[in-house]
Design a protein around this motif. Structure first.
Motif, mmCIF file in Angstrom:
data_model
loop_
_atom_site.group_PDB
_atom_site.id
_atom_site.type_symbol
_atom_site.label_atom_id
_atom_site.label_comp_id
_atom_site.label_asym_id
_atom_site.label_seq_id
_atom_site.Cartn_x
_atom_site.Cartn_y
_atom_site.Cartn_z
ATOM 1 N N THR A 83 39.928 -13.848 -25.235
ATOM 2 C CA THR A 83 39.159 -13.441 -24.066
ATOM 3 C C THR A 83 37.861 -12.756 -24.471
ATOM 4 O O THR A 83 36.799 -12.998 -23.888
ATOM 5 C CB THR A 83 40.001 -12.493 -23.171
ATOM 6 N N THR A 130 27.001 -12.092 -15.450
ATOM 7 C CA THR A 130 27.802 -12.624 -14.340
ATOM 8 C C THR A 130 28.913 -13.533 -14.862
ATOM 9 O O THR A 130 30.059 -13.464 -14.407
ATOM 10 C CB THR A 130 26.896 -13.393 -13.360
ATOM 11 N N ARG A 131 28.577 -14.365 -15.851
ATOM 12 C CA ARG A 131 29.585 -15.277 -16.400
ATOM 13 C C ARG A 131 30.622 -14.534 -17.240
ATOM 14 O O ARG A 131 31.785 -14.951 -17.316
ATOM 15 C CB ARG A 131 28.901 -16.353 -17.246
ATOM 16 N N ARG A 161 34.170 -12.103 -15.518
ATOM 17 C CA ARG A 161 35.573 -12.505 -15.340
ATOM 18 C C ARG A 161 36.385 -12.195 -16.590
ATOM 19 O O ARG A 161 37.517 -11.702 -16.519
ATOM 20 C CB ARG A 161 35.664 -13.998 -15.013
ATOM 21 N N HIS A 162 35.816 -12.472 -17.745
ATOM 22 C CA HIS A 162 36.531 -12.213 -18.996
ATOM 23 C C HIS A 162 36.662 -10.709 -19.248
ATOM 24 O O HIS A 162 37.682 -10.254 -19.785
ATOM 25 C CB HIS A 162 35.808 -12.889 -20.152
ATOM 26 N N ARG A 198 36.961 -8.485 -16.926
ATOM 27 C CA ARG A 198 38.035 -8.033 -16.032
ATOM 28 C C ARG A 198 39.396 -8.374 -16.615
ATOM 29 O O ARG A 198 40.344 -7.568 -16.544
ATOM 30 C CB ARG A 198 37.869 -8.673 -14.646
ATOM 31 N N GLU A 199 39.515 -9.549 -17.225
ATOM 32 C CA GLU A 199 40.784 -9.927 -17.843
ATOM 33 C C GLU A 199 41.120 -8.998 -19.007
ATOM 34 O O GLU A 199 42.281 -8.644 -19.222
ATOM 35 C CB GLU A 199 40.721 -11.375 -18.316
ATOM 36 N N ALA A 208 39.163 -5.523 -10.211
ATOM 37 C CA ALA A 208 37.779 -5.974 -10.117
ATOM 38 C C ALA A 208 36.935 -5.203 -11.128
ATOM 39 O O ALA A 208 37.313 -4.111 -11.570
ATOM 40 C CB ALA A 208 37.221 -5.757 -8.708
ATOM 41 N N ASP A 258 33.105 -9.131 -10.206
ATOM 42 C CA ASP A 258 34.149 -10.147 -10.301
ATOM 43 C C ASP A 258 35.476 -9.531 -9.902
ATOM 44 O O ASP A 258 35.786 -8.389 -10.274
ATOM 45 C CB ASP A 258 34.267 -10.690 -11.732
ATOM 46 N N GLY A 259 36.258 -10.303 -9.130
ATOM 47 C CA GLY A 259 37.591 -9.856 -8.746
ATOM 48 C C GLY A 259 37.748 -9.691 -7.250
ATOM 49 O O GLY A 259 36.915 -10.158 -6.453
ATOM 50 N N ASP A 302 35.706 -7.633 -2.902
ATOM 51 C CA ASP A 302 34.265 -7.710 -3.118
ATOM 52 C C ASP A 302 33.463 -7.015 -2.020
ATOM 53 O O ASP A 302 32.239 -6.920 -2.113
ATOM 54 C CB ASP A 302 33.813 -9.165 -3.276
#
Length: 399
Positions: free
Chosen positions: A51, A69-70, A73-74, A76-77, A83, A96-97, A100
């Motif tokens: 990740t 922005t891209r 998500r990673h 957050r993981e 979020a 992200d999440g 919102d």
């Protein structure tokens, strides 16, 4: 006896990934290893590393809006939060999440962190929400600091702000800062290489240009066809040497430009300049820094042969050495004092055309082990060798 040396004048780029170590420790906490071939801890470690690698790809140009922005998500993981938000002085950069509807509040939540550079925790009640089932009831917000400047804030939202989430958020923010610093170093390296190329173009010998045009003019009446051919070679040489393309080309293209240069010099020196080439076809597609060989050949002609009444011999070889291509330019001219060459390669001014420039660019691109190796002594000629990997990350020929 000749002097041989391989000197460091490099730019080092290094980064620490302490985040991975810390997050893996967090993942390990409370988990017991299974007795199978791959334990749960191993699986969690691999997932964390994977990740982080995915996030790093998007941050390789720094904390740009698109890349951040891209990467969100990673990130957050990595945190395992409901979020995440990334904010800077201009406001919200990425969200992200879930939940919102809190995205518009994130810049206000991050304001104190951006101002003070300190991590804060927002408890239930400080993250206002009318939805009793909202998963974003609290937040941990950590600064992303490069040098002494807070460039962004990372906010992790969840049902509650645990000590583990606080530690993980700080680690991820620190890792983001490292990515931003590495990207900045990369940009600095690119700017340095562009400046080096501009300097090298400025070093293209005015005497060579004048002498080439004089040689061409001498054939205008006696051999117009030869004059026309030389003029075309001169035009192609200057077009290549002054191009505004990328920093890399193929060995084939670089050698083609060397050939143009030598055709023009032979028009001047005639039989006094003897040339031999031994090129392995396998290395012709290999990518090399633009203008890496021609300055070495010009140096051999200018300093090795031009002052000798009898002229001399210049040999150029390019050999296939497994994972590397090895290029050598050798002359049987007057040679040089090894200490003077050492001074040039140390980055100080000198009379050797482009030698220090080529050495610096090779080290910038490939590392300190790939600079020029010079063997020379007064009266013993000069041999210059360098190696390039056949494949190197981020090194691509452009036209």
């Amino acid at each position: 006896m000749s002097g041989s040396f391989h000197l460091p004048t490099a730019i080092f780029v290094a980064g620490a990934l302490g985040l991975l170590y810390a997050l893996v420790r967090l993942v390990r906490h409370g988990r017991s290893a299974s007795r199978g071939f791959v334990s749960e801890v191993d699986q969690a470690t691999h997932a964390t590393l994977h990740t982080a690698s995915l996030a790093a790809r998007h941050l390789q140009d720094g904390l740009t809006p698109e890349g951040t922005t891209r990467a969100a998500r990673h990130l957050r993981e990595l945190l395992g939060s409901a979020a995440v938000a990334i904010c800077d002085a201009g406001g919200l950069v990425a969200w992200d999440g879930a939940a919102d509807h809190h995205a518009t509040d994130a810049p206000g939540h991050a304001e104190e962190v951006l101002r003070t550079g300190r991590t804060i925790v927002l408890r239930a009640g400080q993250v206002q929400c009318p939805d009793p089932d909202c998963p974003a009831r609290s937040a941990v917000i950590a600064p992303v600091v490069t040098g002494d400047r807070v460039v962004a804030a990372l906010a992790a939202y969840g049902p509650n702000a645990s000590a583990g989430l606080a530690r993980a958020t700080e680690e991820v923010a620190g890792w983001m800062a490292t990515q931003a610093e590495l990207a900045d170093l990369g940009h600095q390296r690119t700017r340095t290489m562009e400046a080096e190329l501009r300097a090298l173009r400025a070093q293209i010998s005015p005497h060579f240009i004048y002498n080439s045009l004089a040689a061409i003019a001498s054939f205008v009446r006696t051999d117009p066809d030869r004059a026309r051919e030389l003029l075309l070679e001169f035009a192609d040489f200057t077009r290549y040497a002054l191009r505004r393309g990328g920093a890399f080309t193929t060995l084939a293209e670089e050698l083609r430009n060397v050939e143009r240069y030598l055709v023009l010099e032979q028009a001047r020196f005639g039989e006094r300049l003897r040339i031999s080439l031994l090129i392995a076809p396998e290395v012709l597609p290999v990518t090399v820094p633009y203008l890496a060989i021609q300055p070495l050949v010009e140096n051999a002609v200018r300093h090795g042969l031009a002052t000798q009444e009898r002229g001399g011999h210049v040999s150029i070889t390019a050999s296939d050495e497994g994972a590397e291509a090895v290029i050598t330019v050798e002359d049987d001219g007057v040679g040089s004092d090894p200490q003077s060459i050492r001074t040039v390669l140390d980055g100080h001014s000198g009379d050797n055309v482009g030698l220090g420039n080529v050495d610096a660019r090779l080290r910038q691109v490939y590392g300190d082990d790939f600079g020029l190796v010079v063997e020379t002594a007064p009266g013993a000629g000069t041999k210059v060798t360098f190696r390039v990997p056949k494949y190197a990350p981020g090194v691509h020929a452009t036209t």
